[in-house]
Design a protein around this motif. Structure first.
Motif, PDB file in Angstrom:
ATOM      1  N   ALA A  26      39.059  32.544  37.350  1.00 49.32           N
ATOM      2  CA  ALA A  26      37.575  34.130  36.928  1.00 49.32           C
ATOM      3  C   ALA A  26      38.829  35.135  36.978  1.00 49.32           C
ATOM      4  CB  ALA A  26      36.973  33.752  38.451  1.00 49.32           C
ATOM      5  N   GLU A  28      39.228  39.127  37.928  1.00 48.96           N
ATOM      6  CA  GLU A  28      38.614  40.619  38.641  1.00 48.96           C
ATOM      7  C   GLU A  28      38.653  41.851  37.335  1.00 48.96           C
ATOM      8  OE1 GLU A  28      37.787  41.532  41.887  1.00 48.96           O
ATOM      9  OE2 GLU A  28      38.016  38.964  41.939  1.00 48.96           O
ATOM     10  N   THR A  29      37.019  42.370  37.323  1.00 51.23           N
ATOM     11  CA  THR A  29      37.572  43.606  36.437  1.00 51.23           C
ATOM     12  C   THR A  29      38.706  44.200  35.945  1.00 51.23           C
ATOM     13  OG1 THR A  29      35.694  44.959  38.071  1.00 51.23           O
ATOM     14  CG2 THR A  29      34.571  43.577  36.668  1.00 51.23           C
ATOM     15  N   ARG A 127      31.941  44.609  33.043  1.00 53.78           N
ATOM     16  CA  ARG A 127      31.512  44.103  34.530  1.00 53.78           C
ATOM     17  C   ARG A 127      31.341  42.718  35.537  1.00 53.78           C
ATOM     18  NH1 ARG A 127      30.616  48.600  34.071  1.00 53.78           N
ATOM     19  NH2 ARG A 127      28.303  49.878  33.747  1.00 53.78           N
ATOM     20  N   THR A 128      31.137  42.595  36.147  1.00 50.91           N
ATOM     21  CA  THR A 128      31.232  40.779  36.899  1.00 50.91           C
ATOM     22  C   THR A 128      29.925  40.251  36.421  1.00 50.91           C
ATOM     23  OG1 THR A 128      33.340  41.724  38.380  1.00 50.91           O
ATOM     24  CG2 THR A 128      32.110  39.644  38.733  1.00 50.91           C
ATOM     25  N   ASP A 135      31.309  34.036  39.033  1.00 50.65           N
ATOM     26  CA  ASP A 135      31.426  34.967  39.039  1.00 50.65           C
ATOM     27  C   ASP A 135      32.573  35.721  38.370  1.00 50.65           C
ATOM     28  OD1 ASP A 135      29.026  35.445  40.074  1.00 50.65           O
ATOM     29  OD2 ASP A 135      29.453  35.533  41.675  1.00 50.65           O
ATOM     30  N   THR A 136      32.569  36.397  37.592  1.00 52.02           N
ATOM     31  CA  THR A 136      33.862  36.340  36.547  1.00 52.02           C
ATOM     32  C   THR A 136      33.587  38.153  35.431  1.00 52.02           C
ATOM     33  OG1 THR A 136      36.057  36.013  35.099  1.00 52.02           O
ATOM     34  CG2 THR A 136      33.905  35.163  34.693  1.00 52.02           C
ATOM     35  N   ALA A 137      35.187  38.330  35.445  1.00 55.02           N
ATOM     36  CA  ALA A 137      34.594  40.113  34.101  1.00 55.02           C
ATOM     37  C   ALA A 137      34.309  39.551  32.647  1.00 55.02           C
ATOM     38  CB  ALA A 137      36.556  40.468  34.075  1.00 55.02           C
ATOM     39  N   THR A 138      33.612  40.183  32.520  1.00 55.63           N
ATOM     40  CA  THR A 138      32.878  39.885  31.051  1.00 55.63           C
ATOM     41  C   THR A 138      32.592  41.224  30.641  1.00 55.63           C
ATOM     42  OG1 THR A 138      31.021  38.671  32.247  1.00 55.63           O
ATOM     43  CG2 THR A 138      30.253  39.383  30.332  1.00 55.63           C
TER      44      THR A 138
END
Length: 184
Positions: A26, A28-29, A127-128, A135-138
């Motif tokens: 994943a 992080e944002t 966002r995550t 759960d990952t940066a999107t």
């Protein structure tokens, strides 16, 4: 995986790209903040070739609320400008019906008419989210039903999966951090 390894072993199918995506950690944002140069990963998706034909350069993440999803070079190549994605993605259905469009180059006409296409403000947020169980940066587009989900390939490279509403599979691209040009 390092970006050089990816480019030596570019996935050429959705299945291979998903395998790579699922095996990558994943993001992080905060790690996405900056300017990133992009490249498509052709997997026989209906959008394959469209970004390259348009002259797309990459993305910029200023902060979580200020994202420019589509950057293009100015005609002199000395800076980048943000395009409004609502205009850019309006041609996607046409490209699916007329695939020969993807082999054409639209970079020069887009650059010449950039004042018409230019985004006047940021057009996405960061966002995550949970995608494929992680759960990952999107990046969430403001005006379109599209999420670009990221996984880490290296400290300066990520793999993106564009989750487009109505598409049965993601469209893949890679981003590499590149702050060499200003965004104007």
């Amino acid at each position: 995986m390092h970006l050089t390894e990816l480019m030596d072993n570019v996935p050429s199918t959705t299945e291979a790209a998903l395998e790579l995506f699922d095996s990558a950690p994943a993001v992080e944002t905060d790690a996405m903040i900056g300017t990133w140069r992009g490249a498509e990963l052709p997997t026989n998706h209906p959008m394959d070739g469209l970004l390259a034909a348009s002259g797309w350069w990459g993305k910029q993440f200023v902060d979580a609320e200020t994202v420019h999803p589509l950057l293009f070079p100015t005609p002199d190549g000395q800076a980048l400008w943000p395009m409004n994605p609502a205009f850019a993605f309006s041609g996607v259905p046409l490209a699916a019906k007329a695939p020969s469009i993807k082999s054409m180059s639209f970079g020069t006409p887009i650059a010449a008419t950039r004042l018409l296409w230019r985004a006047r403000s940021a057009k996405a947020r960061l966002r995550t989210t949970r995608y494929r169980g992680v759960d990952t940066a999107t990046m969430l587009y403001d005006q379109l039903p599209i999420n670009d989900v990221f996984r880490r390939l290296a400290d300066d490279a990520v793999l993106g999966a564009m989750d487009l509403k109505g598409s049965d599979r993601p469209y893949f691209f890679a981003l590499r951090r590149d702050n060499s040009l200003p965004v104007r």
